[in-house]
Design an enzyme around this catalytic site. Structure first.
Site, PDB file in Angstrom:
ATOM      1  N   GLY A 160       0.825  -1.217   0.000  1.00 55.65           N
ATOM      2  CA  GLY A 160       0.000   0.000   0.000  1.00 55.65           C
ATOM      3  C   GLY A 160       0.852   1.257   0.000  1.00 55.65           C
ATOM      4  N   TYR A 295      -8.086 -16.912   4.529  1.00 57.68           N
ATOM      5  CA  TYR A 295      -7.376 -15.918   3.724  1.00 57.68           C
ATOM      6  C   TYR A 295      -7.526 -16.225   2.233  1.00 57.68           C
ATOM      7  CZ  TYR A 295      -3.696 -13.091   1.679  1.00 57.68           C
ATOM      8  OH  TYR A 295      -3.008 -12.193   0.892  1.00 57.68           O
TER       9      TYR A 295
HETATM   10  N1  LIG Z   1       2.899  -9.685   1.483  1.00 63.08           N
HETATM   11  C1  LIG Z   1       2.459 -10.721   0.836  1.00 63.08           C
HETATM   12  O1  LIG Z   1       3.107 -11.778   0.799  1.00 63.08           O
HETATM   13  C2  LIG Z   1       1.164 -10.627   0.072  1.00 63.08           C
HETATM   14  C3  LIG Z   1       0.916 -11.576  -0.920  1.00 63.08           C
HETATM   15  C4  LIG Z   1      -0.259 -11.506  -1.631  1.00 63.08           C
HETATM   16  C5  LIG Z   1      -1.179 -10.518  -1.342  1.00 63.08           C
HETATM   17  N2  LIG Z   1      -0.932  -9.603  -0.381  1.00 63.08           N
HETATM   18  C6  LIG Z   1      -1.957  -8.588  -0.105  1.00 63.08           C
HETATM   19  O2  LIG Z   1      -1.374  -7.300  -0.190  1.00 63.08           O
HETATM   20  C7  LIG Z   1      -2.152  -6.382   0.571  1.00 63.08           C
HETATM   21  C8  LIG Z   1      -1.205  -5.513   1.361  1.00 63.08           C
HETATM   22  O3  LIG Z   1      -0.500  -6.306   2.268  1.00 63.08           O
HETATM   23  P1  LIG Z   1       1.043  -6.099   2.557  1.00 63.08           P
HETATM   24  O4  LIG Z   1       1.763  -7.270   2.033  1.00 63.08           O
HETATM   25  O5  LIG Z   1       1.488  -4.769   2.155  1.00 63.08           O
HETATM   26  O6  LIG Z   1       1.023  -6.275   4.146  1.00 63.08           O
HETATM   27  P2  LIG Z   1       1.248  -5.208   5.309  1.00 63.08           P
HETATM   28  O7  LIG Z   1       2.590  -4.605   5.196  1.00 63.08           O
HETATM   29  O8  LIG Z   1       0.910  -5.935   6.564  1.00 63.08           O
HETATM   30  O9  LIG Z   1       0.157  -4.091   5.020  1.00 63.08           O
HETATM   31  C9  LIG Z   1      -1.205  -4.282   5.311  1.00 63.08           C
HETATM   32  C10 LIG Z   1      -1.879  -2.952   5.341  1.00 63.08           C
HETATM   33  O10 LIG Z   1      -3.267  -3.150   5.633  1.00 63.08           O
HETATM   34  C11 LIG Z   1      -3.624  -2.313   6.710  1.00 63.08           C
HETATM   35  N3  LIG Z   1      -4.654  -2.911   7.552  1.00 63.08           N
HETATM   36  C12 LIG Z   1      -4.627  -4.114   8.164  1.00 63.08           C
HETATM   37  N4  LIG Z   1      -5.709  -4.262   8.928  1.00 63.08           N
HETATM   38  C13 LIG Z   1      -6.446  -3.142   8.800  1.00 63.08           C
HETATM   39  C14 LIG Z   1      -7.669  -2.681   9.364  1.00 63.08           C
HETATM   40  N5  LIG Z   1      -8.347  -3.421  10.241  1.00 63.08           N
HETATM   41  N6  LIG Z   1      -8.125  -1.479   9.010  1.00 63.08           N
HETATM   42  C15 LIG Z   1      -7.434  -0.712   8.157  1.00 63.08           C
HETATM   43  N7  LIG Z   1      -6.271  -1.067   7.590  1.00 63.08           N
HETATM   44  C16 LIG Z   1      -5.772  -2.271   7.917  1.00 63.08           C
HETATM   45  C17 LIG Z   1      -2.336  -2.116   7.512  1.00 63.08           C
HETATM   46  O11 LIG Z   1      -2.369  -0.879   8.214  1.00 63.08           O
HETATM   47  P3  LIG Z   1      -2.532  -0.695   9.792  1.00 63.08           P
HETATM   48  O12 LIG Z   1      -1.964  -1.915  10.437  1.00 63.08           O
HETATM   49  O13 LIG Z   1      -1.789   0.554  10.080  1.00 63.08           O
HETATM   50  O14 LIG Z   1      -4.004  -0.562   9.987  1.00 63.08           O
HETATM   51  C18 LIG Z   1      -1.311  -2.043   6.408  1.00 63.08           C
HETATM   52  O15 LIG Z   1      -1.202  -0.760   5.922  1.00 63.08           O
HETATM   53  C19 LIG Z   1      -3.098  -7.215   1.409  1.00 63.08           C
HETATM   54  O16 LIG Z   1      -4.383  -7.161   0.836  1.00 63.08           O
HETATM   55  C20 LIG Z   1      -2.538  -8.618   1.287  1.00 63.08           C
HETATM   56  O17 LIG Z   1      -3.534  -9.588   1.409  1.00 63.08           O
HETATM   57  C21 LIG Z   1       0.212  -9.643   0.338  1.00 63.08           C
END
Ligand SMILES: NC(=O)c1ccc[n+]([C@@H]2O[C@H](COP(=O)([O-])OP(=O)(O)OC[C@H]3O[C@@H](n4cnc5c(N)ncnc54)[C@H](OP(=O)(O)O)[C@@H]3O)[C@@H](O)[C@H]2O)c1
Length: 402
Positions: A160, A295
Site C-alpha cells: 500500500g 485468507y
Molecule cells: N505480502 C504478501 O506476501 C502478500 C501476498 C499476496 C497478497 N498480499 C496482499 O497485499 C495487501 C497488502 O498487504 P502487505 O503485504 O502490504 O502487508 P502489510 O505490510 O501488513 O500491510 C497491510 C496494510 O493493511 C492495513 N490494515 C490491516 N488491517 C487493517 C484494518 N483493520 N483497518 C485498516 N487497515 C488495515 C495495515 O495498516 P494498519 O496496520 O496501520 O491498519 C497495512 O497498511 C493485502 O491485501 C494482502 O492480502 C500480500
C-alpha cells in the site's frame, strides 16, 4: 460521428490508420465474401509462399480472416502484442510474395523477380518495427486518466505504501488510510515534499462498519478518481485453533470493506465518466490453501469481485484490475503469524499493478506465481492442489498452530 471518427484516427500515424482501414475492409467485407460467396474452384490463398487452392484455400482463408480481425482490434485498442506481431506478419507476407513469384519464374531470374513484390512489404515490416514503441504499454498518466485524487487503503506499510508513493509520483493527490496514524503522517509529509502533491490522512479501522463509514466521510468532499482497495491481512494456522474474532476481522477487511468502499465511490466515477479501481488480491485466491483457508477464500472473493466489475464497468470508462502478488516482503507474514520466508519487492509489485490498470482484468506478479496461479491450480484440479498446498503451508505454519 465526426468526433468519433476524429477520436479513432487521431492517435496513430496516418499510414497505420490507412492499414487499419484496409484490415477492417478485409475483415468485414472481403473475407466474408471470399469465404462464403466466392466459388470454391476459383479460391486461392498463399501462406509462407505456398499456394492453396479449392477447399484447402477455403480452410486457409480462416486464419487470414482472424488475422485481419485481430489487426483491427490491435490497432484500435493499441494492444502491446501488436509491437511484435505486426512486423512479423508483414514479414511473412513479404516472404510469401518473394517465394511465390520466384517459384513462378524459376532460376536466378526468379530470385530477382520475387524481390519486387516483396520490397514494399519489407519496407512496411521495417516501418512497423521502428514504430513498435507506439504499442508499448502507455506510461502512467494517472492524474489525466482518473482525476485529481486517489484513495489508498492499507497505506501505512508494504504494498500500500509503495502504491501510494508511485501514484503520488505520477502527480495524483493521495488520501492515505490505515490504523497507524504516525506512519501515515510520515508518508504524507514525504509525498508532499518529494512529489509536490496534496495528501490527506484518514485513520480508519476497516474491520468495523464505523471505520468504513468514517473513511467515506473523510473523503466525501474529494473527487476520488482512483480507489486502491489494498488493506488486508492473513491469519495462518489450523482453522479450529486460530482466533475466531481475528478471522471475522480478516473477512471484513479483505472482503466487506472493498465492497462498501467501491460501491460508495463508483457512483461518482460513473457520473464523471472515468475512474480506476485496483484490488490487491493474491495468488492465494487461485488455490485453496489449507492452514490459510479463510485468507485464500477472501482472496478468491476479491479476484471474482474485481474481474466481474472489470466486465461491468469497462463500458463506463472505469478501469478495474486485480493485482495478485505471491509472497512479498512486507509486514504481512508477521501479522499473519507465518514463519518468515522470502518474496518479491513491494515496489516491484506496485509497479506491476499500476501498469496493468486499464490493460487487463487481473495480473499475477512473477512467472513462478503465474504458473502456480494458472497452470498448477488448473492442471492439478483444486482438491489435488489443496493437498499439495497443505504441505507447502505447513512449512510456513508455527508448530503450535498445526
Ligand atoms: N505480502 C504478501 O506476501 C502478500 C501476498 C499476496 C497478497 N498480499 C496482499 O497485499 C495487501 C497488502 O498487504 P502487505 O503485504 O502490504 O502487508 P502489510 O505490510 O501488513 O500491510 C497491510 C496494510 O493493511 C492495513 N490494515 C490491516 N488491517 C487493517 C484494518 N483493520 N483497518 C485498516 N487497515 C488495515 C495495515 O495498516 P494498519 O496496520 O496501520 O491498519 C497495512 O497498511 C493485502 O491485501 C494482502 O492480502 C500480500
Amino acid at each position: 460521428m465526426r468526433e468519433w471518427l476524429y477520436d479513432v484516427f487521431r492517435e496513430r500515424p496516418w499510414w497505420m490508420s490507412a492499414i487499419m482501414v484496409f484490415c477492417a475492409f478485409m475483415a468485414f467485407v472481403y473475407m466474408p465474401w471470399d469465404l462464403f460467396m466466392k466459388p470454391v474452384a476459383q479460391d486461392e490463398e498463399v501462406w509462407f509462399g505456398i499456394v492453396f487452392r479449392g477447399s484447402w484455400a477455403k480452410l486457409m482463408a480462416l486464419p487470414h480472416w482472424f488475422v485481419y480481425a485481430a489487426a483491427v482490434y490491435g490497432f484500435r485498442r493499441r494492444r502491446p502484442w501488436m509491437a511484435f506481431w505486426a512486423p512479423a506478419y508483414v514479414a511473412q507476407v513479404a516472404f510469401s510474395m518473394f517465394v511465390w513469384r520466384a517459384a513462378q519464374t524459376g532460376g536466378l531470374a526468379g530470385l530477382f523477380v520475387g524481390l519486387f513484390p516483396a520490397l514494399p512489404f519489407i519496407a512496411l515490416a521495417v516501418a512497423f518495427w521502428n514504430a513498435r514503441d507506439y504499442f508499448a504499454p502507455r506510461p502512467l498518466a494517472l492524474v489525466t486518466r482518473f482525476g485529481p485524487w486517489a484513495l489508498v487503503t492499507g497505506a501505512s506499510s508494504g504494498i500500500g505504501a509503495s502504491l501510494a508513493r508511485q501514484i503520488a509520483r505520477d502527480g495524483m493527490n493521495v488520501v492515505l488510510s490505515a490504523r497507524r496514524e504516525e506512519r501515515l503522517a510520515t508518508l504524507a509529509a514525504d509525498l508532499e515534499r518529494e512529489c509536490g502533491v496534496e495528501t490527506r490522512v484518514v485513520v480508519a479501522d476497516l474491520s468495523e462498519r464505523s471505520g468504513q463509514a468514517a473513511l467515506l466521510e473523510g473523503v466525501r468532499d474529494l473527487e476520488i478518481g482512483l480507489l486502491v482497495n489494498n488493506a488486508g491481512l492473513g491469519c495462518i494456522g489450523r482453522f479450529d485453533l486460530v482466533d475466531g474474532e481475528q478471522l471475522r476481522r480478516l473477512v471484513t477487511v479483505n472482503c466487506e470493506a472493498p465492497v462498501v468502499l467501491t460501491h460508495a465511490l463508483v457512483q461518482g466515477m460513473r457520473e464523471r465518466g472515468r475512474g480506476g479501481i485496483l484490488f490487491t488480491g493474491s495468488v492465494a485466491g487461485h488455490i485453496p490453501l489449507p492452514l490459510h483457508a479463510v485468507y485464500s477464500a477472501t482472496k478468491a472473493f476479491d479476484l471474482f469481485l474485481g474481474e466481474a466489475l472489470w466486465g461491468e464497468l469497462r463500458a463506463s470508462n472505469i478501469d478495474v484490475v486485480v493485482l495478485e502478488p505471491g509472497s512479498t516482503e512486507t509486514e504481512f507474514q508477521e501479522v499473519a503469524g507465518e514463519i518468515a520466508h522470502s518474496g518479491h519487492d513491494a515496489d516491484e509489485v506496485a509497479r506491476v499493478g499500476l501498469a496493468a490498470l486499464g490493460q487487463q482484468p487481473s495480473v499475477v506478479v512473477g512467472w513462478m506465481n503465474w504458473i502456480r496461479a494458472n497452470v498448477a491450480s488448473r492442471l492439478l484440479t483444486r482438491p489435488i492442489a489443496a493437498h499439495v498446498a497443505h504441505s507447502v503451508m505447513a512449512k510456513q505454519t508455527p508448530e503450535d498452530l498445526l
